[in-house]
Design an enzyme around this catalytic site. Sequence first.
Site, PDB file in Angstrom:
ATOM      1  CE1 TYR A  22      -3.508   2.731   1.071  1.00 61.73           C
ATOM      2  CE2 TYR A  22      -1.921   3.295   2.781  1.00 61.73           C
ATOM      3  CZ  TYR A  22      -3.056   3.593   2.063  1.00 61.73           C
ATOM      4  OH  TYR A  22      -3.751   4.747   2.320  1.00 61.73           O
TER       5      TYR A  22
ATOM      6  CE  LYS B 279      -3.419   6.083  -0.867  1.00 61.42           C
ATOM      7  NZ  LYS B 279      -4.382   7.034  -1.487  1.00 61.42           N
TER       8      LYS B 279
END
Length: 253
Positions: free
Chosen positions: A159, A163
């Site tokens: 993740y 980002k």
Amino acid sequence: MIDAVGNPQSLFILGGTSDIALATAEQYAAQRPLRIILAARPEEADLVEAAAERLRKTGSTVTTLPFEATDPQTHGEVVEKAFADGDIDVTLVAFGVQGDNEKGWTDPAAARFVAEVNYVAPISLGVHLSNKLRKQGHGHIVMMCSPAGERARRSNFVYGSSKAGADIFYTGLTYALAESGVKVTVVRPNFVKTKLTEGMKPAPMAQTPQQVGAAIIDAVRKGRESIWVPVQMRWVMSVLRHLPRAIFRKLPF
């Protein structure tokens, strides 16, 4: 256009069921009714319509659009439809997936899905939005990023990597669009109690969607290029970024 006290007349939300984005919209609408466009996945039609009805009670005009992050061929059409009824003052790029980190680094399809939703789609849409807003000559893009993109952590590096890429791209847009009258704000909230984090243990300094929404509105009014929510996270991450690797990897997160 955004008025003298910083209130927009129009708001476009990519991720129209996002708790943070809707909290932001509600706070804007409490100041004055505005035109709002909510773009969300087709399977979330009931949720986005319920959100639209809630916002209409503020006196705002609200429309909805189907939007699929994983289908980049449709991104241009979604942006065109959002701008069809006039200029857009503020756009929130507020969709994303957390994903399962352990599956993400062992299953190529799972890793690709996180990358497509959190990185590829925001970049594709960022290009479309930039082109429209440069022609428009004004507007503000708000991109929801994360402290997870600051340094790889064992618990969420898949993740975090997605980002980090989106953060760099939108930070770059702050430079690229500076002379066009278009502004960009990158938002890096700490743990926020939303649908995305449901079931997860809240981190220290956890925030509510309303707190993040208030910070976004303040940042747009002041023309800030990036913010941390809460502001203390800037200093926390500055320390963590500079910790020696041998110490950092032993931390319990």
